[in-house]
Motif scaffolding. Sequence first.
Motif, PDB file in Angstrom:
ATOM      1  N   ALA A 334       0.774  -1.057   0.007  1.00  0.00           N
ATOM      2  CA  ALA A 334      -0.035  -0.114   0.038  1.00  0.00           C
ATOM      3  C   ALA A 334       0.930   1.269  -0.027  1.00  0.00           C
ATOM      4  N   ASP A 335       2.024   1.101   0.590  1.00  0.00           N
ATOM      5  CA  ASP A 335       2.954   2.309   0.774  1.00  0.00           C
ATOM      6  C   ASP A 335       3.374   2.821  -0.545  1.00  0.00           C
ATOM      7  N   ALA A 336       3.423   1.580  -1.636  1.00  0.00           N
ATOM      8  CA  ALA A 336       4.288   1.694  -2.904  1.00  0.00           C
ATOM      9  C   ALA A 336       3.315   2.188  -3.754  1.00  0.00           C
ATOM     10  N   MET A 337       2.028   1.914  -3.702  1.00  0.00           N
ATOM     11  CA  MET A 337       0.935   2.060  -4.601  1.00  0.00           C
ATOM     12  C   MET A 337       0.866   3.632  -4.836  1.00  0.00           C
ATOM     13  N   LYS A 338       0.333   3.945  -6.075  1.00  0.00           N
ATOM     14  CA  LYS A 338      -0.002   5.372  -6.517  1.00  0.00           C
ATOM     15  C   LYS A 338      -1.392   5.690  -6.403  1.00  0.00           C
ATOM     16  N   PRO A 339      -1.802   6.666  -5.591  1.00  0.00           N
ATOM     17  CA  PRO A 339      -3.401   6.809  -5.708  1.00  0.00           C
ATOM     18  C   PRO A 339      -4.162   7.026  -7.128  1.00  0.00           C
ATOM     19  N   GLY A 340      -5.015   6.291  -7.187  1.00  0.00           N
ATOM     20  CA  GLY A 340      -5.983   6.421  -8.472  1.00  0.00           C
ATOM     21  C   GLY A 340      -5.140   5.598  -9.667  1.00  0.00           C
ATOM     22  N   TYR A 341      -4.081   5.021  -9.410  1.00  0.00           N
ATOM     23  CA  TYR A 341      -3.641   4.402 -10.387  1.00  0.00           C
ATOM     24  C   TYR A 341      -2.977   2.962 -10.270  1.00  0.00           C
TER      25      TYR A 341
END
Length: 414
Positions: A334-341
Amino acid sequence: MSSSVDLSLATRASNPDAVPKLVQELHALQGSMQDGDEEMRHQLVVKTRRLLQSLLTPREQMLQHTWADPGLNAALITGVDVGLWKLMVNNGVDASQKVDALAESLGMDPVLLGRLMRHVCAMGHLEEVGQDEYKLTNFTKSLSLDVIGDGYLALLGGIGRSPIEFYKFLRETNWRNPTDAAHTAMHASYNTDLPNCFEYLRSVGLGPQTNHHMGGYRQGRLPWMHPSLYPVEQTLFPGADTSPDAPLVVDVAGGLGHDINEFKKLYPNHPGKLILQDLPVVIQDVQGLDSSIQLMSHDFLTEQPVKGARAYFMHSILHDWPDDVCQKILARLADAMKPGYSKLLIFECVIPRTGAYWEATAGDILMMTQLSALERTEDHWRQLIEGSGLNLKITKFWTSGHSDVENVIECELA
């Protein structure tokens, strides 16, 4: 008022009244079965098992569980270990083969080999041609494949005591549901302090066999990226960064790369790049992948080095761990994920509330006895992902609509 079961019950067919209807149902299903129809085949397997269990007496079932199946396992494991099945295939997959000649080639006592093969035949896995002379069945032919045969060495030969001695572990833990990854039935059965069964199997020289089994047990199942299961071209490709170095899919703890390589073959013109991650000891054994797939050593309990990928993918990873460890793994992603992408794609068993398939329940017991982990229901998946403060939400459970054990659980940042 006390009651007891009369011993005669154990020597009669378990459910003779069910036999006529099951035979009729099997006949009807067989008549409509088409080659490649997995849903129909699953129904036939389930009903055939019910028919056999209805015909067997409880005494016979007891002997099958305590005599026949352990004896069969002993013979199959030995055959894999000594190279019997590969030798027979090399001699001719449909050839009639004598025990004496096989024993000489293998350096085995012919009396020993004959006793083992006789039981394999009695259990239906060799065709008897004459005294001490056999032909392979499709099952024993398949044991020559590492992705099939090596599972016997790893799971039964390597850590097979864990489920057998599970009751001892439960006695010591006061009959509690196992949830401690550092204290499992495997640790107790093998008196080891190694972190988990995978480390233990590597320590006893069964690492490659374990990797082969990881690639073998899922054969025949739909791959996660199959259009009828998860529509990659409609969900991942639109809006994806098309620059060559942009990470499209990161296969987290992807083992030897079976999934990521299959993705490459199915979608050779995908945007961005594909990345396979696993521990260094696994990555060093990776062979035969498409050269464009990037290999990366990574421990999923540490910070995810690839930021903002279009998709982070995990196949049969979270079922290896109890909830507390899974929350740590998910938090790193989750820390590495890009919001909305970014999307998180989890390809795992989802057990239905009723009518569970035997592969799912068997996997659950395997996870429980080896890792103090579990296969999860849909309710449990929602609790784990959405109810743990991870800033993640499940957007959809993707299934092909057939008797799939595994679903794609699609998640995004909340």
